[in-house]
Design an enzyme around this catalytic site. Structure first.
Site, short mmCIF file in Angstrom:
data_model
loop_
_atom_site.label_atom_id
_atom_site.label_comp_id
_atom_site.label_asym_id
_atom_site.label_seq_id
_atom_site.Cartn_x
_atom_site.Cartn_y
_atom_site.Cartn_z
CD GLU A 215 15.56 -44.49 93.15
OE1 GLU A 215 15.18 -45.16 94.14
OE2 GLU A 215 16.59 -43.81 93.16
CE1 TYR A 286 20.87 -41.38 95.37
CE2 TYR A 286 21.92 -39.39 96.20
CZ TYR A 286 20.78 -40.06 95.78
OH TYR A 286 19.58 -39.40 95.75
CD GLU A 340 16.98 -39.66 93.72
OE1 GLU A 340 17.73 -40.34 94.45
OE2 GLU A 340 15.75 -39.80 93.67
#
Length: 566
Positions: A215, A286, A340
């Protein structure tokens, strides 16, 4: 993982600021205008695999990966607890290892995450008593370095998983990455490889997949960079690593999320510059029910349709990768590593972090930072499990481009497995959809033709209530159907037709294996340490005829799996 995250691609980093627009429905899905009255006995939707259906792609084993970061109790108190009654000679919890194997995880991303951007890999090798204590700037904890790459390699050998290793691009870079590569994979006879041998691992670890940073566009990341800065850095590191081992598979950092202002352009800039030596670009997303505190109905319906956002995310990054290929006159496709993904109630962490920052800003502080505190220990609901099942369906339906994925994380920290200190380990609700896919999705993935009623969402407009994927291993003659009802209010009955499976006429008949349903009348019901089996999949009462047709009723907010064989 970001410390401020958001669900929808148009949002800012704070989840209370939302702008969203409808996105197209998934390929292979048609929205029906059939209305339902709540009578689930009359079929109002269908899933069919036509005889001329072509597979999306082979199901890649790495699609069922997970993520272990030095964060909270994921490592210490999760996979490693020397004082636990089940701990082995290495300090690994056997009860956790047993659940990891049951979960079916194939590949583990390690050691971060934000943690890696201030990490010295050398701190975690050699005798534990000689390892230094360090401050972890990502999560403001004290890192004991009791676990490092040697220990994680030994753990992965016991768990039966591949390792995807991340290197520090925040405070370090080229030299450290090359030294770590030599230590991990080098044949004995050079300084770092001999050090590994001296530390008790004679054979090279043969780690093939490497994440070059984490990231790096995020302002929360130690050493964060502009797209041009990171493009130059990753180009040099990837080039040098492939000079050392040309067979490596290297993952460049994608944008930290679809809410980032440079989402899409970051990927295009980085991949265009470093195309020749890259194989993957990372994707992070997410999701959570933004109305969970008030149990707002509209928020729940948006949450159930989260896979619409993931579908758009995949399309955006794939397009950027294709533009980079064309700019380089290349022939290879850059694959996506969705390393992720999952449900994370980041609003809870945002509040905790904002409070900590406010307190920390009031003068200098000299108190010790905590060791492995309880952080990000979300307890998941039945609805969370249905959403994760829906996200897994999306990954399988796009496995032509998504060739690796890591459900974040593995133990205790936003995890499908929870482990009590000195106590039992238990399965969260989200354990079950992942395990079913990981253990039984084999062969080729197919996006079946779906006819479905629509549901209205504020975030995505009108979308199909039903989504599904089919996998079929023609050689082993085994298959899996995964389906989800994303309707928050209404059950739907499906007619399922698998008669178009390749090779089926030669097989003669299909037979039903295990069929199961995950649903709770209370979608907020959870598993806990005291009631670890409050939410579990239940048998789904269906009958499949010899040609692979059947009917199944999916209650509102539900997920099903149907195993079948020839």
């Amino acid at each position: 993982m970001t410390t401020h995250n958001s669900q929808y691609s148009a949002e800012t980093t704070h989840p209370d600021k939302q702008e969203s627009s409808p996105v197209p429905t998934a390929a292979g899905t048609t929205a029906s205008n059939v209305s339902t009255t709540g009578n689930a006995t009359t079929p109002d939707a269908s899933i069919a695999l036509n005889a001329d259906a072509t597979p999306v792609a082979d199901v890649p084993p790495r699609l069922f990966g997970s993520f272990v970061e030095h964060l909270g109790r994921c490592v210490y108190g999760g996979i490693y607890e020397p004082s636990h009654p089940t701990a082995d000679e290495n300090g690994f919890r056997q009860d956790v290892l047993d659940l990891v194997k049951e979960l079916g995880v194939t590949c583990m991303r390690y050691p971060g995450g934000n943690f890696v951007s201030n990490y010295n890999w050398e701190d975690g090798i050699g005798p534990r008593e000689n390892r230094p204590m360090r401050r972890d700037l990502a999560w403001h904890c004290t890192e004991t370095n009791e676990m490092g790459i040697d220990d994680f390699y030994r753990w992965s050998q016991k768990a039966g998983t591949e390792i995807m290793l991340a290197v520090n691009m925040g405070t370090r870079g080229l030299k450290a990455a090359l030294d770590e590569l030599e230590y991990v994979n080098g044949a004995p006879g050079t300084a770092w490889a001999d050090q590994r041998v001296a530390n008790g691992i004679e054979e090279p670890m043969d780690i093939k997949m490497w994440c070059i940073g984490n990231e790096m566009d995020g302002p929360w990341q130690v050493g964060h960079m502009s797209p041009e800065e990171y493009a130059g850095a990753v180009d040099k590191v990837a080039h040098a690593m492939k000079l050392a081992e040309s067979g490596l598979e290297l993952v460049a950092c994608g944008s930290s999320g679809a809410y980032m202002p440079t989402f899409g352009t970051w990927e295009k800039t980085v991949l265009t510059k470093a195309y020749e030596n890259l194989d993957f670009v990372s994707c992070h997303a997410y999701y959570f029910d933004r109305g969970h505190k008030t149990r707002a109905a509209a928020s729940m319906q948006d949450f159930l349709a989260s896979s619409e956002d993931m579908t758009k995310f995949i399309a955006t990054v794939s397009d950027a990768a294709d533009q980079a290929r064309e700019a380089n006159n290349g022939t290879k496709d850059i694959a996506l590593s969705f390393d992720e993904w999952g449900v994370w109630y980041s609003d809870k962490w945002n509040e905790q972090e904002d409070q900590w920052k406010a307190e920390a800003a009031q003068g200098l502080h000299h108190e010790p930072w905590p060791k492995s505190p309880h952080l990000l220990e979300d307890i998941y609901t039945a609805a969370d499990a249905v959403v994760e099942g829906s996200l897994m369906i999306t990954l399988l339906k796009h496995c032509d481009r998504v060739r690796s994925a890591s459900r974040a994380q593995l133990v205790n920290v936003i995890a499908p497995i929870m482990a009590e200190e000195h106590g039992p380990a238990w399965r969260q609700t989200t354990f079950y959809p992942f395990a079913e896919a990981a253990l039984h999705a084999r062969g080729q993935a197919y996006a079946p033709a779906i006819s479905s009623p629509t549901i209205h969402t504020e975030a995505y407009g009108d979308v199909p209530a039903i989504d599904a994927v089919v996998t079929w291993d023609e050689q082993a003659r085994t298959g899996l159907l995964l389906a989800v009802n994303r309707d928050a209010n209404t059950p739907h009955t499906l007619t399922i037709d698998l008669s178009g499976l390749p090779g089926l006429p030669g097989l003669g008949t299909l037979a039903l294996g295990k069929a199961q349903l995950l649903h709770e009348d209370d979608p907020y019901r959870t598993n806990t340490a005291e009631a670890p089996e409050a939410v579990t999949p239940q048998p789904l009462g269906i009958a499949m005829n010899a040609t692979g047709t059947c009917t199944a009723t999916l209650p509102a907010i539900s997920w099903i799996s149907v195993e079948f064989h020839g």
